[in-house]
Structures are given as C-alpha cells and as structure tokens.
Design an enzyme around this catalytic site. Structure first.
Site, PDB file in Angstrom:
ATOM      1  N   GLU A 268       0.878  -1.179   0.000  1.00 58.16           N
ATOM      2  CA  GLU A 268       0.000   0.000   0.000  1.00 58.16           C
ATOM      3  C   GLU A 268       0.903   1.212   0.000  1.00 58.16           C
ATOM      4  O   GLU A 268       1.559   1.529   0.996  1.00 58.16           O
ATOM      5  CB  GLU A 268      -0.915  -0.026   1.236  1.00 58.16           C
ATOM      6  CG  GLU A 268      -1.984   1.050   1.232  1.00 58.16           C
ATOM      7  CD  GLU A 268      -1.599   2.229   2.104  1.00 58.16           C
ATOM      8  OE1 GLU A 268      -1.280   3.287   1.514  1.00 58.16           O
ATOM      9  OE2 GLU A 268      -1.609   2.109   3.324  1.00 58.16           O
ATOM     10  N   CYS A 307      -1.193   8.932   3.347  1.00 59.72           N
ATOM     11  CA  CYS A 307      -1.105   8.307   2.029  1.00 59.72           C
ATOM     12  C   CYS A 307      -2.357   8.566   1.209  1.00 59.72           C
ATOM     13  O   CYS A 307      -2.334   8.469  -0.019  1.00 59.72           O
ATOM     14  CB  CYS A 307      -0.858   6.813   2.165  1.00 59.72           C
ATOM     15  SG  CYS A 307      -2.064   5.956   3.193  1.00 59.72           S
TER      16      CYS A 307
END
Length: 535
Positions: A268, A307
C-alpha cells in the site's frame, strides 16, 4: 539546513527495546534518534544491531502460530476486543506520545489512535460471527461431474508462517493495529516493524498489550530500529504487508528471498489522490463549500502526511479562480505551530529530513505550477522555524490541465496541493487517471448522473471513490479516512494491494485449497468451516 541548531536531549530520553522470542531485548549501540519535530529534542533511541532476527521469526512460527491456531475465530476475536479495551484505557497517554514524537495535534492523534482502537473493535465484533470454526470456506459444495456424489469445495486454512508488517511513519498506531487485527483474527502471528522515526508509540502500545497478558507468547513481536537482515530469513508460508513509499515497496517486492520463496506481499503505497469538483458546483452552492472544506482538511490534517491525502484539486476552468480564492482564504486561518498549544491547528512534519523533502518538492512543483497561496511573514506559534520541522500549507495552480506533467507524477508528502483546471467532464476524468493509480478520489456534485458516471470512470484507477452530494456533506467520514469495513489499497503506483475490507481481509492470511471428493465428506468439511462472504 542553514540556521538549524543542534538537537537537545530530553532528560528522560529512553532506549526502545524490541520484543522478540517472547522477551524484551535491546540492540547494541545507540542507534537512531527519535525527536520531537516541534523543537528537535531527542526523545529516544532505537537500535536493532546484533538482534537475532532469524530466531525471532522462527519463534513466532513455532510458538506463536500453533498457539493462535488452537483458538477458533470467535476466541481470537475476543482477544482483539481485550486488546482494544487495554489500549482505550490509556488513550491520553497515546495522545501525548503522538504529540511529542509525531508533532500531532489532538485531532491528528485521534485519527491515528482512535482509528486503531476502532478497527480492533470492529474486527472483534465481526470476527465473533465466524464462531467456533478453524477454517473458512468459499461458498457451498458443487457438483463436478455427472455423478452427483463427486463434488468440490474451496476452503482456506490459516498460513503456518509469520506476518511481517512494515509500517510507515505517519500512522504508528493505526498502521500497527489495522494489520495486526486481521492477521491475529486469521490465526497468523504478527512481527511488526514500525518506522523508526515514530516507533515510540507503536512500541508502548505493544508493551501495554504484552503486560496485560492477552496474547499467547510469540503471537506479537515488534522490532524497533533498522530492519537489518529481516527479509533474508523469510520462508514459504510467511507474508509481508508494507505501507510506505512506492520505491521501498518495490525494493521489498524484488528482494531475492521473497522472489525465491514466492512470499506473499501486499503493498500500500503513497499516491497522487485527487478531489474533483463537478461542473455543476458553482461558487456559493453547498457542493462547492463542502469541496473547499474537504480539500483544506486533507491538506492540513497530520500536516498533509497521509497516504490518502488530496494532492490534486480538479476544478472546471470556469470556477478555478473562485476555488483557488476560497481554498486560500481557508488556509490563511490555519494556525501552524507547536501542538502543545491548543490553539495550533497544524503541527510540523515528522522531522527535518521530511521538511527538506517537502520544501524541495514544492520548489519542483512551482517550476510548472506557480504558488497560489503560502502564508507571508510566517512564525510558528510557540516554536521557532530553525528548530522545528514546520512547513507552510501551500496551494499551487496549473495554468491548464494539459500543462505540468510533474504535478501528476510527483507526490509531495506534506501540506501541499495543486489546483488543476479541466475543460469538461471527460477531461476531468482523464486528469484524475493521470495519477497512474491512486488510493482514493473524491467527487463533489449535486448532479446524480455525474456522480454515477464519475464512479465508473475513476474506479479502474482508484481503490476507493467517495461521492459527495449535499445530502451527505456533513455526515460522510472524509476523503482520507480508511474504514475497516471497506477495502483499502489501489492499483498502479498505489501498490496494487488490498487490505481490510471486513472479513474479506482474512483471505490474505489464509491458503485456499480446492477440495474434491464424495458429497458426504465435503458436506462434513463445509459444516466445520465458516463462510466470511455469507456473514
């Protein structure tokens, strides 16, 4: 960096030990320093030098794994609930560590700490629905031939290795526990490697759980300091789940040991997420106002170090001036400084190295997209710019969506976003897709058909698409908030991985097997297994 003074050392600075082989161990040497990014004070050191990581992984496999697998899903879910309660009882302690070591405001810390506790509670609840089973099934037995007695069934059993979780610096609490919750529920022991710069919080949380005696020995380990030769000792049956930069993720994926053993890896990675204002959302409309609020929140929450944060702000050319002015006006009210002062609404980035990275990135972006807003005569509240890792919230603007390819390729991991004008909806969708694969996109509009069209257009290149009309403007959870019930991940530069997603997250930690045989045998197996897709 000119003008930066030498770091001071806190009188109670500590050495962070690792928990390996069922005991606390200190690495040799002083190791890496952990600092308070608001004033540069050294808070702790972490070293992994000299630690035997091969034996630590073996201990997790041989001791922690079998102990977890003896428990059924409901029993493991109960353990998650106890972990959540233990962490919730020390919530204010975690907030204080988060402020000191991550530079977080109380709002920032809540996203991390409460997100971790909430995720544990969620999986404790839904995991209990799997009952006394020790394996999973995918659907019911199916006939495979003319003979109805010959059938097939897919089952999944917990992996017999160890789950190595390598986490980013921005979410030391949530990053640790959102992965651990699913892994422990699956029956796979956790070997956590938090980012060293903010690893103090992760270490103290693990210590609280260990002290409470909740988990079997070997179920939960933590490595404080550099990863060293950790990946060299992985073997078939182990898994790696990584959150962080795309470059580091790629290095993990290409590690010789991972390639040789075909180690299962989930990545990720940071991405160039976008927020899109629909053509109908003119200045003064509720959709416009909700859009502006969300962009500002995503730019400033955790100083833009998420993120999922919004990096590209897609607005019709007709409304680009108004959107720029509205966002700039809201940013001008942000109070940057030491989060120990409750008046501060945005703290520093994680350290001086990150500050330099963000400042360099802004300069690169500004070569193609001039700065539209950055505070003038800046002085952080209750801090000095020489000692603290403070970065001003900065809004840039492309002259046209076709310009400045760097805006669609360079992510600046801080309080930075760029206005990108578009000509029409097809152009807007194409610009969003130029990010090369993203974790999240948000679309704001009052046009139902446009929102539906945007979902279909953006889904191939985005792991999650948030559609906001005025009816949910005040109730949606936010562009950057990851919910445990939904899949988190994204294609392309976002890493190509998937985690969470409710009970679907369990599949990563299980080995699926196609079982063939007589109907009575398969019926017996099916009754003993739980179907997470049916819950």
């Amino acid at each position: 960096m000119p003008g930066v003074v030498e770091n001071q050392i806190a009188s109670d600075a500590r050495v962070l030990q690792s928990y390996l082989n069922g005991r606390w161990q200190a690495g040799s040497g002083q190791g890496v320093s952990l600092v308070n990014p608001a004033d540069g004070t050294v808070l702790a050191w972490a070293s992994s030098a000299g630690l035997d990581l091969k034996s630590a992984l073996a201990y997790s496999r041989s001791v922690g794994g079998p102990a977890l697998r003896k428990l059924n899903y409901a029993q493991r879910a109960e353990l998650l609930g106890r972990i959540a309660d233990t962490l919730a009882a020390q919530r204010e302690t975690w907030f204080e560590i988060s402020r000191e070591n991550s530079g977080n405001t109380k709002t920032d810390a809540a996203v991390d700490v409460d997100g971790a506790i909430g995720t544990l509670k969620y999986f404790a609840k839904i995991g209990g629905q799997l009952g006394e089973a020790h394996m999973l099934r995918d659907g019911a037995p199916m006939r495979l031939a003319r003979d109805q007695n010959f059938q097939g069934l897919h089952i999944a059993v917990p992996l017999e290795g160890v789950a190595v979780h390598i986490n980013a610096f921005n979410f030391p609490a949530w990053g640790l526990w959102e992965k651990a919750a699913v892994s422990l529920l699956a029956g796979v022991p956790v070997f956590a490697k938090p980012a060293t710069s903010t690893g103090w919080l992760a270490r103290e949380m693990v210590a609280a759980v260990i002290e409470a005696g909740i988990l079997p020995s070997g179920s939960l380990s933590i490595l404080c300091g550099a990863p060293g030769d950790l990946l060299d000792h992985l073997q078939a049956g182990d898994v790696v789940a990584f959150t962080g930069s795309a470059n580091t993720g790629e290095a993990i994926r290409r590690h010789p040991r991972i390639l040789q053993q075909n180690i299962r890896v989930n990545i990720e990675a940071d991405s160039l997420n976008a927020a899109l204002l629909g053509p109908d959302a003119a200045p003064g409309t509720p959709a416009f106002d909700f859009f502006v609020r969300e962009v500002v929140r995503e730019m400033t929450l955790k100083a833009g170090q998420k993120c999922t944060a919004i990096r590209r702000v897609l607005v019709s050319a007709e409304h680009a001036d108004a959107a720029t002015q509205a966002i700039a006006s809201a940013l001008s009210k942000v109070v940057v400084g030491n989060p120990a002062n409750p008046a501060v609404t945005m703290g520093p980035v994680v350290n001086m190295a990150q500050r330099k990275s963000v400042e360099d990135g802004i300069r690169r972006l500004a070569e193609h997209a001039p700065v539209a807003f950055s505070p003038q005569d800046f002085s952080p509240l209750d801090a000095t710019p020489e000692q603290g890792a403070f970065v001003l919230p900065t809004l840039l603007r492309l002259r046209g969506g076709d310009d400045g390819a760097v805006v669609h390729n360079l992510e600046v991991f801080g309080p930075v976003a760029t206005i990108v004008p578009y000509r029409n909806k097809q152009d807007a969708f194409a610009l969003a897709q130029r990010g090369g694969g993203s974790l999240a996109a948000s679309v704001f509009s009052s046009d139902v058909e446009f929102l539906a069209e945007a979902a279909a257009a953006l889904a191939p290149t985005h792991g999650r698409v948030l559609l906001v009309d005025p009816s949910i403007g005040d109730s949606h959870t936010g562009h950057g908030i990851v919910l445990p019930s939904l899949m988190h991940g994204g294609p392309g530069r976002a890493g190509g991985g998937e985690e969470l997603g409710g009970l679907n997250g369990l599949w990563f930690y299980h080995q699926r097997s196609a079982i063939q045989g007589p109907a009575p045998v398969l019926a017996t197996i099916a009754v003993q297994a739980a179907d997470p897709r049916a819950e």
